[in-house]
Design a protein around this motif. Structure first.
Motif, PDB file in Angstrom:
ATOM      1  N   ARG A  70     -68.319-133.011  54.666  1.00  0.00           N
ATOM      2  CA  ARG A  70     -69.574-133.113  54.418  1.00  0.00           C
ATOM      3  C   ARG A  70     -69.691-134.444  53.664  1.00  0.00           C
ATOM      4  O   ARG A  70     -69.400-134.918  52.655  1.00  0.00           O
ATOM      5  CB  ARG A  70     -69.954-131.993  53.401  1.00  0.00           C
ATOM      6  CG  ARG A  70     -69.851-130.716  53.807  1.00  0.00           C
ATOM      7  CD  ARG A  70     -70.328-129.577  52.890  1.00  0.00           C
ATOM      8  NE  ARG A  70     -71.786-129.492  52.970  1.00  0.00           N
ATOM      9  CZ  ARG A  70     -72.278-129.097  51.516  1.00  0.00           C
ATOM     10  NH1 ARG A  70     -71.656-129.152  50.551  1.00  0.00           N
ATOM     11  NH2 ARG A  70     -73.497-129.059  51.407  1.00  0.00           N
ATOM     12  N   GLY A  71     -70.914-135.291  54.109  1.00  0.00           N
ATOM     13  CA  GLY A  71     -71.111-136.305  53.636  1.00  0.00           C
ATOM     14  C   GLY A  71     -70.485-137.608  54.307  1.00  0.00           C
ATOM     15  O   GLY A  71     -70.775-138.919  54.059  1.00  0.00           O
ATOM     16  N   ASN A  72     -69.653-137.361  54.990  1.00  0.00           N
ATOM     17  CA  ASN A  72     -68.904-138.507  55.700  1.00  0.00           C
ATOM     18  C   ASN A  72     -69.385-138.666  57.160  1.00  0.00           C
ATOM     19  O   ASN A  72     -70.132-137.870  57.401  1.00  0.00           O
ATOM     20  CB  ASN A  72     -67.392-138.381  55.811  1.00  0.00           C
ATOM     21  CG  ASN A  72     -66.779-137.175  56.504  1.00  0.00           C
ATOM     22  OD1 ASN A  72     -67.292-137.069  57.572  1.00  0.00           O
ATOM     23  ND2 ASN A  72     -65.448-136.917  56.116  1.00  0.00           N
ATOM     24  N   ARG A  73     -68.881-139.806  57.922  1.00  0.00           N
ATOM     25  CA  ARG A  73     -69.513-140.088  59.106  1.00  0.00           C
ATOM     26  C   ARG A  73     -69.266-138.813  60.037  1.00  0.00           C
ATOM     27  O   ARG A  73     -70.053-139.054  61.075  1.00  0.00           O
ATOM     28  CB  ARG A  73     -68.781-141.461  59.711  1.00  0.00           C
ATOM     29  CG  ARG A  73     -67.428-141.315  59.976  1.00  0.00           C
ATOM     30  CD  ARG A  73     -67.159-142.634  60.729  1.00  0.00           C
ATOM     31  NE  ARG A  73     -66.803-143.675  59.954  1.00  0.00           N
ATOM     32  CZ  ARG A  73     -65.796-144.220  59.461  1.00  0.00           C
ATOM     33  NH1 ARG A  73     -64.676-143.571  60.216  1.00  0.00           N
ATOM     34  NH2 ARG A  73     -65.860-145.263  58.752  1.00  0.00           N
ATOM     35  N   LYS A  74     -68.133-138.138  59.956  1.00  0.00           N
ATOM     36  CA  LYS A  74     -68.050-137.100  61.122  1.00  0.00           C
ATOM     37  C   LYS A  74     -68.320-135.764  60.684  1.00  0.00           C
ATOM     38  O   LYS A  74     -67.839-134.773  61.223  1.00  0.00           O
ATOM     39  CB  LYS A  74     -66.356-137.236  61.464  1.00  0.00           C
ATOM     40  CG  LYS A  74     -65.956-138.776  61.907  1.00  0.00           C
ATOM     41  CD  LYS A  74     -64.436-138.456  62.373  1.00  0.00           C
ATOM     42  CE  LYS A  74     -63.454-138.208  61.039  1.00  0.00           C
ATOM     43  NZ  LYS A  74     -63.016-139.242  60.299  1.00  0.00           N
ATOM     44  N   ALA A  75     -69.366-135.712  59.727  1.00  0.00           N
ATOM     45  CA  ALA A  75     -69.648-134.263  59.009  1.00  0.00           C
ATOM     46  C   ALA A  75     -69.722-133.192  60.143  1.00  0.00           C
ATOM     47  O   ALA A  75     -70.633-133.298  60.819  1.00  0.00           O
ATOM     48  CB  ALA A  75     -70.922-134.517  58.178  1.00  0.00           C
ATOM     49  N   TYR A  76     -68.731-132.272  60.382  1.00  0.00           N
ATOM     50  CA  TYR A  76     -69.069-131.288  61.132  1.00  0.00           C
ATOM     51  C   TYR A  76     -69.023-129.855  60.443  1.00  0.00           C
ATOM     52  O   TYR A  76     -69.019-128.827  61.322  1.00  0.00           O
ATOM     53  CB  TYR A  76     -67.744-131.421  62.120  1.00  0.00           C
ATOM     54  CG  TYR A  76     -66.400-131.357  61.403  1.00  0.00           C
ATOM     55  CD1 TYR A  76     -65.561-130.210  61.165  1.00  0.00           C
ATOM     56  CD2 TYR A  76     -65.688-132.407  61.089  1.00  0.00           C
ATOM     57  CE1 TYR A  76     -64.519-130.377  60.449  1.00  0.00           C
ATOM     58  CE2 TYR A  76     -64.613-132.462  60.301  1.00  0.00           C
ATOM     59  CZ  TYR A  76     -63.968-131.494  60.353  1.00  0.00           C
ATOM     60  OH  TYR A  76     -62.565-131.329  59.599  1.00  0.00           O
ATOM     61  N   HIS A  77     -69.097-129.826  58.951  1.00  0.00           N
ATOM     62  CA  HIS A  77     -69.403-128.582  58.435  1.00  0.00           C
ATOM     63  C   HIS A  77     -70.700-127.830  59.280  1.00  0.00           C
ATOM     64  O   HIS A  77     -70.620-126.503  59.232  1.00  0.00           O
ATOM     65  CB  HIS A  77     -69.589-128.884  57.014  1.00  0.00           C
ATOM     66  CG  HIS A  77     -69.767-127.612  56.308  1.00  0.00           C
ATOM     67  ND1 HIS A  77     -68.582-126.783  55.831  1.00  0.00           N
ATOM     68  CD2 HIS A  77     -70.785-127.040  55.432  1.00  0.00           C
ATOM     69  CE1 HIS A  77     -68.928-125.781  55.445  1.00  0.00           C
ATOM     70  NE2 HIS A  77     -70.234-125.989  54.872  1.00  0.00           N
ATOM     71  N   MET A  78     -71.690-128.396  59.481  1.00  0.00           N
ATOM     72  CA  MET A  78     -72.695-127.650  60.085  1.00  0.00           C
ATOM     73  C   MET A  78     -72.598-127.080  61.359  1.00  0.00           C
ATOM     74  O   MET A  78     -73.432-126.111  61.779  1.00  0.00           O
ATOM     75  CB  MET A  78     -73.937-128.631  60.066  1.00  0.00           C
ATOM     76  CG  MET A  78     -74.650-129.085  58.620  1.00  0.00           C
ATOM     77  SD  MET A  78     -74.379-127.711  57.289  1.00  0.00           S
ATOM     78  CE  MET A  78     -75.729-126.588  57.912  1.00  0.00           C
ATOM     79  N   ILE A  79     -71.704-127.449  61.903  1.00  0.00           N
ATOM     80  CA  ILE A  79     -71.398-126.808  63.292  1.00  0.00           C
ATOM     81  C   ILE A  79     -70.391-125.327  62.802  1.00  0.00           C
ATOM     82  O   ILE A  79     -70.792-124.373  63.751  1.00  0.00           O
ATOM     83  CB  ILE A  79     -70.043-127.593  64.413  1.00  0.00           C
ATOM     84  CG1 ILE A  79     -70.571-129.120  64.119  1.00  0.00           C
ATOM     85  CG2 ILE A  79     -69.952-127.054  65.568  1.00  0.00           C
ATOM     86  CD1 ILE A  79     -69.720-130.186  65.112  1.00  0.00           C
ATOM     87  N   LYS A  80     -69.936-125.404  62.169  1.00  0.00           N
ATOM     88  CA  LYS A  80     -69.335-124.197  61.557  1.00  0.00           C
ATOM     89  C   LYS A  80     -70.213-123.216  61.182  1.00  0.00           C
ATOM     90  O   LYS A  80     -70.418-122.142  61.501  1.00  0.00           O
ATOM     91  CB  LYS A  80     -68.132-124.471  60.569  1.00  0.00           C
ATOM     92  CG  LYS A  80     -67.626-122.958  60.149  1.00  0.00           C
ATOM     93  CD  LYS A  80     -66.540-123.352  58.930  1.00  0.00           C
ATOM     94  CE  LYS A  80     -67.119-123.395  57.309  1.00  0.00           C
ATOM     95  NZ  LYS A  80     -66.084-123.399  56.522  1.00  0.00           N
ATOM     96  N   ILE A  81     -71.122-123.574  60.304  1.00  0.00           N
ATOM     97  CA  ILE A  81     -72.471-122.787  59.707  1.00  0.00           C
ATOM     98  C   ILE A  81     -73.180-122.289  60.967  1.00  0.00           C
ATOM     99  O   ILE A  81     -73.279-121.054  61.220  1.00  0.00           O
ATOM    100  CB  ILE A  81     -73.237-123.553  58.911  1.00  0.00           C
ATOM    101  CG1 ILE A  81     -72.715-124.156  57.616  1.00  0.00           C
ATOM    102  CG2 ILE A  81     -74.229-122.666  58.635  1.00  0.00           C
ATOM    103  CD1 ILE A  81     -72.260-122.991  56.690  1.00  0.00           C
ATOM    104  N   ALA A  82     -73.684-123.346  61.980  1.00  0.00           N
ATOM    105  CA  ALA A  82     -74.333-122.672  63.010  1.00  0.00           C
ATOM    106  C   ALA A  82     -73.324-121.633  63.838  1.00  0.00           C
ATOM    107  O   ALA A  82     -73.791-120.705  64.708  1.00  0.00           O
ATOM    108  CB  ALA A  82     -74.520-123.753  64.142  1.00  0.00           C
TER     109      ALA A  82
END
Length: 900
Positions: free
Chosen positions: A625-637
């Protein structure tokens, strides 16, 4: 004398209609082209030539640009214990990156990477190994892990965390890099941690970081949307082919002007030059002299008032903005301490302490002086300044891209200078007006824990700590256990011959060598070696690399890799995709995350009880979260839909999604980020798309720059910090500059392609060195001659030092105070005589396993960043006589690489 030769196959099967289809991406360069994998059991019917009979729905022979299969795109693998055919071809449906299914020679042959016992990949590591009586013997996982854990705990208890050194890949997959970082940084807490391409855990581009630019802010299309493109230290065609063929070449064909700073000329540059001098400038600089050239171009622009004043007014810090973040506070961050010297910070572009006044005052940035230092035509500097700005007329869109030939020549100076030039030209985060890296490896780094800087014994002048230099630490005798993961360590570092000798002294030459099969005796012996000042080596890799694994490792862990596990990673425009598993790993090989988890658990660490790679990826997502590759929201989705993170990524296929990612909670749509520092994106748009809601995390760098104020810091780039090293290294008597890098056909030199592709092995059986015809003639050298490159003055750091005074890391001070030793380096190569390389310079491939040309490069770190200037070496060259390739034209073409 016969040489190796390749007998090409002349047929390949077509996948049947019922073949399994998986998506993946190329495992090699930064571009990460999209691929499809077709898999079906051996012994079942293949597809037929009619569209109704094959998985491509295409009649064969197929037409131009339609699906087809080359023999190198087919292999046989094991899947669920049964042999299966696989055909791996570029995704013809690709809408991004390799649009329409284009590929490089590297990715186009990637099916040959798969393990097959009947092919050159048959030497994959398949079992854990322990060295007994000098020989690596196969053992069980528990046997090897028990020994490693017991010795590691002893080292930590008796010698401290920094005695456990971890050298690892930075480019691999999220799952693996997260596990390694969590283990090394959070559990071990060692400051003796770094990545494959640097001696200490530091940024590759300090000037970008200090200015506020992200390395990978641009989208690939931005390179093609520029009216003028500056290309520094690389040829994108050679090293990231699809960026050139899909984006830059079409732009050149439309009239894009390009300005290249490069020591040699290769195919992409030659193509650009074929458009004429009114479209292409080649500043063929002497190695390491980019900073004076860029400063001179900046000076010309500012002298004439051609800078982008509107951009500077709105997006560049003045003296107050710069002071609000630059050099404030405790100054214990890696960039803040630099300003204590007053060497870098400016008062903005204008004013008494402004960049303009500074650059106008520097002798080395006078155009005539800079041109003389760099060995270029001064008229080209004026021409470049006009192209970049319009010379007072309509302002073009200018973009600036750099790579290793540039930032590993004068690490801090060059990256500061290009940042400042880009800034006054208005480049930042607008379409076609960007600054960033083109990229090397793919971006698989995931945060498993912060670097423990407070544990590093190294300091910069004053009280501030710097990342620990793992090479100097080893040389000083402090590394009692070296855990090497997915890298060669020795060949990849500068001054490679000396590093090899030190490893040999600490491992095989130590009297404590294992001679017993008894586990307790093995542990006792390895503990004794560590206690006596020697080093115990764990090597974790897919092949047994020489010498780190084959000669020096006490314990070897076999790793599984691409295609053998579900993994996720991003490319150079932050595009995140799943690299799907499609076959079984060989023997007992395990993914790196699994190896780390089992070792950590045996050492008594908690939080490593992962069962599959998706669990690791999901745990790691929060740290993104917060970095250039932030992928946390893919998990949330994914979880909102009852899916796993990996399942959601699989749905996105080869298109993936560009990070940072966001979720519109109202519509359920996943949103990506085309480019960072996107100053054209409004707050209204951000809120309308729902990017501020729920677990979404907005980072300043999305729409602003990564500084205290969100504006760019324009910086000085003092040549004096580097000039003493450059002048000392400059060729004396009959010496020549020596630099190195990649070539198109080969990517992962220490990984698998150069040794395990029959055609490539024939094409490049040995390293080469390019030499200018004038330099060759005076030394009696012709193409095809075997030559010796050698030097008696390879400067290397002798020990770990602490900075006290401001000049303690200046090369001349290091020499005066006895911290630098001169070592010998030598390699042999096959000569290629070509005018494409600058007179007075040699160019070699950078890291063949047998003889690393890095042996000739000075192992002296940039005195600011802590990186090596790998591209700056010097040597003599002598003819050893004709090679077997000189008359037998089966291997090693001597045609120049600048043929269009």
């Amino acid at each position: 004398m016969a040489t190796k030769y390749y007998l090409p196959e002349d047929h390949a099967p077509l996948p049947p209609k019922n073949a399994d289809v998986k998506t993946t991406c190329c495992d090699y360069c930064i571009v990460a082209c999209g691929y499809k994998v077709y898999r079906w059991p051996v012994g079942t019917p293949d597809g037929g030539p009619k569209a109704s009979e094959n998985a491509f729905n295409t009649d064969f022979p197929s037409g131009p640009l339609q699906a087809w299969v080359a023999p190198t795109q087919h292999n046989v693998v094991m899947h669920e214990g049964r042999p299966h055919n696989v055909v791996i071809i570029p995704d013809k449906d690709a809408k991004v990156v390799n649009i329409g299914g284009d590929s490089s020679i590297r990715g186009g042959c990637i099916a040959q990477k798969c393990y097959n016992p009947n092919k050159p990949t048959n030497d994959r590591l398949t079992s854990p190994l322990v060295r007994i009586n000098g020989t690596l013997q196969p053992v069980t996982w528990d046997f090897a892990l028990d020994i490693a854990a017991d010795v590691a705990n002893h080292v930590l208890k008796e010698h401290g965390a920094n005695a456990y050194s971890v050298k690892t890949f930075s480019y691999q997959f999220f799952e693996n890099t997260y596990a390694v970082k969590k283990f090394a940084r959070r559990s071990i807490k060692t400051a003796a941690f770094t990545f494959h391409d640097t001696p200490s855990d530091v940024t590759s581009t300090p000037g970008f970081r200090d200015a506020g630019f992200d390395n990978f802010g641009p989208a690939y299309k931005d390179w093609g949307d520029a009216d003028v493109l500056v290309i520094c230290g690389t040829d994108p065609y050679e090293t990231k082919t699809m960026i050139f063929t899909q984006f830059i070449k079409p732009a050149i064909d439309r009239g894009q002007k390009t300005i290249w700073l490069n020591v040699r000329e290769t195919a992409g540059l030659a193509y650009a030059k074929s458009k004429g001098d009114d479209q292409t400038i080649h500043l063929q600089v002497n190695p390491g002299t980019d900073t004076p050239v860029l400063g001179a171009i900046s000076r010309i622009i500012l002298e004439n008032g051609w800078e982008d004043k509107d951009w500077i007014k709105h997006w560049v810090n003045d003296k107050w903005g710069s002071s609000s973040g630059f050099g404030q506070g405790t100054r214990n961050t890696p960039w803040q301490w630099r300003t204590t010297w007053g060497k870098f910070q400016t008062g903005g572009v204008y004013g008494k302490k402004g960049y303009k006044k500074w650059v106008m005052s520097r002798k080395e940035h006078e155009p005539e002086v800079a041109a003389k230092i760099a060995g270029v035509d001064v008229n080209d500097l004026y021409k470049a300044a006009k192209w970049l700005t319009g010379g007072g007329g309509d302002r073009p869109k200018a973009s600036f891209g750099i790579e290793k030939g540039f930032y590993w020549s004068n690490n801090t100076g060059n990256t500061n200078a290009i940042s400042s030039l880009a800034t006054i030209c208005g480049a930042g985060g607008r379409p076609g007006q960007v600054v960033g890296r083109f990229g090397g490896h793919q971006r698989g780094g995931a945060g498993g824990g912060s670097y423990p800087r407070n544990r590093s014994p190294e300091k910069v002048p004053g009280r501030r700590r710097r990342s620990l230099d793992t090479d100097r630490w080893l040389y000083s005798g402090h590394t009692r256990m070296a855990h090497v993961i997915g890298t060669t360590w020795i060949q990849a570092m500068a001054g490679a011959n000396g590093l090899h000798n030190k490893f040999e002294e600490l491992t095989t030459n130590n009297p404590n060598q294992v001679t017993s099969w008894d586990k307790d005796e093995i542990v006792k012996t390895l503990k004794a070696r560590a206690d006596s000042g020697g080093t115990v080596v764990i090597n974790q890799d897919i092949y047994l690399r020489d010498p780190i694994g084959a000669r020096f490792a006490d314990i070897v862990f076999p790793a599984s890799t691409w295609g053998e596990e579900d993994f996720a990673r991003a490319n150079g425009e932050r595009r995140i995709r799943l690299y799907q598993k499609f076959y079984d790993a060989p023997g007992d090989a395990k993914p790196d995350w699994w190896i780390i988890s089992r070792l950590a658990q045996k050492m008594g660490f908690k939080g490593y009880d992962w069962n599959d790679s998706n669990q690791v990826c999901e745990e790691s997502s929060r740290s993104s979260r917060g970095n250039r590759k932030a992928y946390h929201m893919i998990k949330i989705a994914a979880h909102r839909e009852g899916k796993t993170l990996h399942q959601k990524l699989a749905e996105l296929g080869t298109e993936g999604i560009q990070g940072p990612t966001f979720l519109n909670y109202k519509t359920g749509e996943l949103l990506g980020t085309v480019r960072l520092h996107n100053t054209t994106m409004t707050q209204e748009q951000i809120e309308r798309e729902g990017r501020t809601k729920g677990a979404n995390m907005i980072n300043k760098k999305g729409t602003h720059f990564n500084s205290q104020t969100g504006r760019v810091n324009i910086q000085k780039h003092p040549w004096s910090l580097y000039a003493d090293y450059w002048e000392w290294m400059s060729p004396k008597d009959d010496e020549l500059w020596h630099t190195n890098g990649r070539i198109n056909e080969i990517w992962q030199s220490g990984f698998d392609d150069i040794e395990r592709r029959a055609y490539i092995t024939q094409r490049w059986p040995e390293n080469f060195t390019e030499i200018h015809p004038d330099d060759a003639a005076s030394r009696g050298i012709e193409s095809g001659d075997r030559v010796m490159l050698y030097s008696n003055r390879v400067p290397v750091h002798k020990n770990t030092i602490k900075g006290v005074h401001g000049k303690d890391f200046q090369f001349s001070e290091l020499m005066k105070n006895g911290h630098i030793a001169l070592e010998k380096g030598a390699v042999t190569a096959i000569a290629i005589v070509t005018p494409a390389v600058k007179k007075g310079a040699l160019y070699s491939y950078f890291i063949t396993e047998k003889q690393a040309s890095n042996a000739l490069q000075g192992r002296v770190v940039d005195n600011i960043s802590g990186n090596y200037n790998y591209k700056l070496g010097v040597c003599r060259i002598k003819n050893l006589g004709p090679s077997e390739y000189k008359k037998e034209f089966r291997s090693m073409s001597f045609a120049p690489r600048n043929i269009v």
